[in-house]
Design an enzyme around this catalytic site. Sequence first.
Site, PDB file in Angstrom:
ATOM      1  N   SER A 138       3.272   0.548  -4.416  1.00 18.12           N
ATOM      2  CA  SER A 138       2.315   0.398  -3.314  1.00 18.12           C
ATOM      3  C   SER A 138       2.257   1.691  -2.526  1.00 18.12           C
ATOM      4  CB  SER A 138       2.746  -0.746  -2.389  1.00 18.12           C
ATOM      5  OG  SER A 138       1.992  -0.753  -1.187  1.00 18.12           O
ATOM      6  N   TYR A 151       8.765  -5.602   3.141  1.00 21.13           N
ATOM      7  CA  TYR A 151       7.853  -5.370   2.019  1.00 21.13           C
ATOM      8  C   TYR A 151       7.736  -3.873   1.735  1.00 21.13           C
ATOM      9  CZ  TYR A 151       3.494  -4.930  -0.586  1.00 21.13           C
ATOM     10  OH  TYR A 151       2.556  -4.593  -1.527  1.00 21.13           O
TER      11      TYR A 151
END
EC number: 1.1.1.1
Length: 254
Positions: A138, A151
Amino acid sequence: MAIANKNIIFVAGLGGIGLDTSREIVKSGPKNLVILDRIDNPTAIAELKAINPKVTVTFYPYDVTVPVAETIKLLKTIFAQLKTVDLLINGAGILDDHQIERTIAVNFTGTVNTTTAIMEFWDKRKGGPGGVVANICSVTGFNAIYQVPVYSASKAAALSFTNSLARLAPITGVTAYSINPGITRTPLVHKFNSWLDVEPRVGELLLEHPTQTTLECAQNFVKAIEANKNGAIWQLDLGQLIAVEWTKHWDSHI
């Protein structure tokens, strides 16, 4: 890597970005696409088969949080059928900073364990032929969405692991690169929990800014697969595919 006639394993190939990427992959004509996912979706599997009937699409239930030994057992079944596997895509991910342990287990440990398991079949030190790993990380691995620090940290860890895998290619024969999507309009992003509820509207706030579709992301994902550049850090954001140059601040010199 030309996708045509290749054997590909896609972990979490039925999710938001995953399903559109699976669609784009089967259009390119691999020999086999093996999808490992926690939840079966017969409708999606049937759709993938219909897109290109020449491609054999197979589904196995798989939870990335199982022990490495369990994954090796599943991979033995797959390798017995296919004989060779060219590409492993690790795509499992959750976005919920209320679930701290599970976020780390799925986003980071699951990626490490699945990769470790396939080394039993690929590692050239064991007589294996080598292979390619594409890890979906990500852009939050570059710079965090600070309202979801768990996260973001899990994705940074997955990115670091992938970079190390690439450096180990001369030893293992296994190359690797990372796929780092920007904010993509998926169910994952519409509503999720921030850490300690520091920002209840974090999902809504993100979607107030420019985003990309899952199809745009998937099309660029396929381009990255075709480029097949060991050590590449691909940013897939706003419909663009960008090779990120990583700044080195420290070196172990070994």
